[in-house]
Structures are given as C-alpha cells and as structure tokens.
Design a protein around this motif. Structure first.
Motif, short mmCIF file in Angstrom:
data_model
loop_
_atom_site.label_atom_id
_atom_site.label_comp_id
_atom_site.label_asym_id
_atom_site.label_seq_id
_atom_site.Cartn_x
_atom_site.Cartn_y
_atom_site.Cartn_z
N VAL A 67 0.85 -1.19 0.00
CA VAL A 67 0.00 0.00 0.00
C VAL A 67 0.89 1.25 0.00
CG1 VAL A 67 -1.79 1.28 1.22
CG2 VAL A 67 -1.82 -1.22 1.25
N PRO A 68 0.83 2.08 -1.07
CA PRO A 68 1.52 3.37 -1.02
C PRO A 68 0.87 4.26 0.04
CG PRO A 68 0.86 2.79 -3.26
CD PRO A 68 0.13 1.86 -2.35
N SER A 69 1.69 4.95 0.82
CA SER A 69 1.20 5.75 1.93
C SER A 69 1.76 7.17 1.84
CB SER A 69 1.61 5.10 3.25
OG SER A 69 1.24 5.87 4.36
N ASP A 70 1.15 8.09 2.58
CA ASP A 70 1.62 9.47 2.58
C ASP A 70 2.54 9.78 3.76
OD1 ASP A 70 -0.31 9.43 4.58
OD2 ASP A 70 -1.30 11.28 3.95
N ARG A 71 2.97 8.75 4.50
CA ARG A 71 3.92 8.99 5.58
C ARG A 71 5.32 9.16 5.01
NH1 ARG A 71 7.11 4.75 5.69
NH2 ARG A 71 6.30 2.68 5.15
N GLY A 72 6.23 9.64 5.83
CA GLY A 72 7.61 9.72 5.42
C GLY A 72 8.26 8.36 5.43
N GLY A 73 9.42 8.27 4.81
CA GLY A 73 10.21 7.05 4.88
C GLY A 73 10.02 6.11 3.71
N GLN A 74 10.60 4.92 3.87
CA GLN A 74 10.63 3.91 2.82
C GLN A 74 9.63 2.81 3.15
OE1 GLN A 74 12.67 3.62 0.03
NE2 GLN A 74 13.97 5.42 0.28
N VAL A 75 9.91 1.62 2.66
CA VAL A 75 8.98 0.50 2.83
C VAL A 75 9.18 -0.15 4.20
CG1 VAL A 75 10.51 -1.22 1.76
CG2 VAL A 75 8.03 -1.59 1.76
N GLU A 121 18.75 1.87 21.29
CA GLU A 121 19.59 2.94 20.76
C GLU A 121 18.96 3.58 19.54
OE1 GLU A 121 23.09 0.73 19.85
OE2 GLU A 121 23.89 0.85 21.89
N ARG A 122 19.36 4.83 19.29
CA ARG A 122 19.03 5.51 18.04
C ARG A 122 20.15 5.30 17.03
NH1 ARG A 122 17.52 9.13 22.06
NH2 ARG A 122 15.38 9.90 21.91
N ARG A 123 19.82 5.57 15.76
CA ARG A 123 20.83 5.67 14.72
C ARG A 123 20.65 7.01 14.03
NH1 ARG A 123 21.34 0.44 10.86
NH2 ARG A 123 21.78 2.14 9.41
N SER A 124 21.73 7.75 13.87
CA SER A 124 21.62 9.08 13.28
C SER A 124 21.17 9.04 11.83
CB SER A 124 22.95 9.82 13.38
OG SER A 124 23.97 9.10 12.70
N ASP A 125 21.46 7.92 11.14
CA ASP A 125 21.16 7.85 9.71
C ASP A 125 19.83 7.17 9.41
OD1 ASP A 125 22.13 5.41 10.68
OD2 ASP A 125 22.83 4.77 8.71
N TYR A 171 17.02 -0.21 3.81
CA TYR A 171 18.38 -0.63 4.13
C TYR A 171 18.54 -2.12 3.84
CZ TYR A 171 19.25 3.87 6.27
OH TYR A 171 19.42 5.21 6.46
N GLN A 172 19.40 -2.43 2.89
CA GLN A 172 19.64 -3.82 2.51
C GLN A 172 20.23 -4.60 3.68
OE1 GLN A 172 22.13 -4.26 -0.90
NE2 GLN A 172 21.89 -6.48 -1.01
N GLY A 173 19.61 -5.75 3.99
CA GLY A 173 20.15 -6.62 5.03
C GLY A 173 19.95 -6.12 6.45
N LEU A 174 19.09 -5.10 6.64
CA LEU A 174 18.87 -4.58 8.00
C LEU A 174 18.22 -5.66 8.87
CD1 LEU A 174 18.90 -2.07 9.90
CD2 LEU A 174 16.55 -1.65 9.14
#
Length: 206
Positions: A67-75, A121-125, A171-174
C-alpha cells in the motif's frame, strides 16, 4: 503535551487503508480545540511504502499487499504481534517541531526497554529504535499544517520473516527483532499490546 487519557485501543487486525483514511479525516476536521489522540492497534500483514519509497526495496512481496502511503520514509512491514501507535497530535499547539516529536517517540520506546533491562539505541542515519543493531521500532510521520498523523510501529511478538521480502526502511540486510526475542522466551507476560500502548503514552507524556 497531549494527555494519555486520549489513548484509544482500536483492536487487532484493523485494515490499514481504512485506518489511514480515518486518520486523514480526523486531521482534516481538526479545529484549534480538537483534542490530540493516540490510536493503538495491529494490522493484518501489509507492506506500506512511504513517500520516499523506491520500488527496488520491494524484493519479493508475494501474497502480502503493498500500500503506497503518505507517511515519510521507505517500505516497512506491519502485521500481527506488532503494536501500531498512531499519534494524532497538534505539534504546533504543543510547541514541538517534527524532529522533537521523532526524538520523543524514540525515547518513549527506549525508556520502555530500559525499564526491562534492555538497551535501546538511536541511529543518526535511520530513525527508529535498535537493540544490538537490530531494529525493534520504526517511525513514519505525516505533518499537515502543524498537525501530525501516522506514528510508530513496535515489534512485540511477531513473525519477522516478511521483513526478508523487503529492504526494511530502505536498508539492505537490515536486521529486525522484537520484544519477545530480546527479553527471552519467558517474556510472554510483557507482550500485552494494550498495556504496552498505555506505558508508551505514559512515557511520552511524562
């Protein structure tokens, strides 16, 4: 800050498209006096593609709808055993910017984990919360005229195999994990989704 008495448990297996439409209606009809609300629920299996989503990150969706969404970010993937906490919050009225709200959402999860002896933890990226490099909570927001909807997904006790059908959050392999895995097999009592939703909102409004 929004008050946690505006938390609503909407139940399990709520259709993604219908919930998204309801969030848009709530936001479109808001007035300066409309109370903020938190909606907690789960979805049936679904991949959602954010505004920045690229087709190449959908590796093999198979029978799971996209489902395409209007939120930010990727899949990302949503499914049973994953707590969705949708945050219908007037950020402008609360004096918060988007980054402030992302930080607070992440911190609510980090604090919840810390109370159980787990270091989040957070990740800056890559926004979200991670445990030993594996993602346990993802964020995606939409802000319209200072008013936010969408929110966070928190992996509690779920089948993680659908994440292998995508590059999670681009992110590949996350690696991904959930609360059941990080707390160990005897943690079923910690996986009460409505209770976790209340605790997260308590952390947000503390």
């Amino acid at each position: 800050m929004p008050q946690h008495n505006n938390l609503h448990w909407l139940g399990e297996g709520r259709d993604y498209r219908a919930t998204w439409a309801a969030m848009r209606r709530y936001t479109a009809r808001r007035t300066p006096e409309t109370p903020d609300a938190f909606w907690a629920l789960t979805h049936p299996p679904v991949f959602t593609q954010g505004l920045a989503g690229k087709p190449e990150h959908l590796l093999s969706p198979g029978f799971i709808p996209v489902v395409p969404s209007d939120r930010g970010g990727q899949v990302t993937y949503h499914g049973p055993g994953q707590l969705m906490l949708y945050t219908l919050v007037d950020l402008k009225r609360a004096g918060l910017g988007p980054r402030d709200w992302v930080h607070r959402l992440e911190q609510a999860v980090i604090d919840w984990l810390s109370e159980r002896g787990v270091s989040g933890e957070r990740r800056s990226d890559a926004p979200g919360v991670y445990v030993e490099g594996a993602k346990i909570a993802a964020l995606g927001l939409k802000i319209r005229q200072g008013r936010c909807y969408h929110g966070l997904s928190f992996n509690i006790d779920m089948d993680l195999t659908p994440f292998a059908r995508i590059n999670p959050c681009g992110y590949q392999g996350l690696a991904v994990t959930d609360v059941q895995r990080v707390l160990g097999g005897g943690a079923t009592h910690e996986c009460d989704l409505p209770a976790i939703a209340h605790e997260l909102v308590d952390n947000l409004t503390r």
